[in-house]
Enzyme design. Structure first.
Site, short mmCIF file in Angstrom:
data_model
loop_
_atom_site.label_atom_id
_atom_site.label_comp_id
_atom_site.label_asym_id
_atom_site.label_seq_id
_atom_site.Cartn_x
_atom_site.Cartn_y
_atom_site.Cartn_z
CB CYS A 73 17.95 5.57 20.75
SG CYS A 73 17.39 5.07 22.38
CD GLU A 75 21.90 7.93 20.97
OE1 GLU A 75 20.70 7.79 20.65
OE2 GLU A 75 22.25 8.34 22.08
#
Ligand code: THU
Length: 160
Positions: A73, A75
């Site tokens: 991801c 993040e």
């Protein structure tokens, strides 16, 4: 027996233009980062921009893989990059934005559970909150003051 209601403060901005300057600039960095996402499988592009205490902004975007679980991801790309590049530098704010080639993402994209746990690790380590800003491609922007708000009763190193 006791029962507790947990609550947290969620700030809702009508759109990106309503944000204070620092948050808006960070979110725009996340929008730019989103464009370099490698998401041929989901066609869901996520961008993240992480502001550090020293003023540096570290970006991330989702990186997918033909072996789906091997992807990462946006993040976590950002926070691990920051951990690798600026070890020990406190993380202040993480801005996240998502778009899709399949539909118009007009609501905020919140970090997945794995990312919440990963962000929480750094928040616990540094002892100060990491603010989270969340947006789709357009529309409302959500702000919470700490990743702990999105991950109550988190597992951390105190158990080990
Ligand atoms: N994704 C993120 O980058 N961040 C999230 O918090 C949710 C999901 C990515 C992973 C995958 O590449 C795509 O979005 C679809 O799940």
């Amino acid at each position: 027996m006791q029962k507790q209601n947990l609550s947290f403060e969620l700030t809702i901005f009508d759109d990106i233009d309503e944000l204070p300057q620092e948050g808006k600039e960070l979110l725009l960095r996340a929008v730019a980062a989103r464009k370099n996402a490698y998401a041929p499988y989901s066609q869901f592009q996520v961008g993240a921009a992480l502001l550090l205490a020293n003023g540096a902004v570290v970006i991330g975007n989702n990186q997918e893989n033909a072996c789906y679980p091997s992807g990462l991801c946006a993040e976590r790309v950002a926070i691990y990059h920051a951990g690798a590049t600026y070890p020990g530098e406190p993380m202040k704010t993480l801005a996240i934005t998502a778009t899709s080639e399949k539909y118009a993402v007009d609501r905020p994209a919140a970090p997945c559970g794995n990312c919440r746990q990963s962000i929480s690790e750094y928040e616990v380590k540094q002892g100060t909150p990491i603010k989270i800003l969340m947006m789709g491609e357009t529309g409302k922007v959500l702000q919470c003051n700490s990743i702990a708000d999105l991950l109550p009763l988190a597992f951390d190193d105190s158990f080990l």
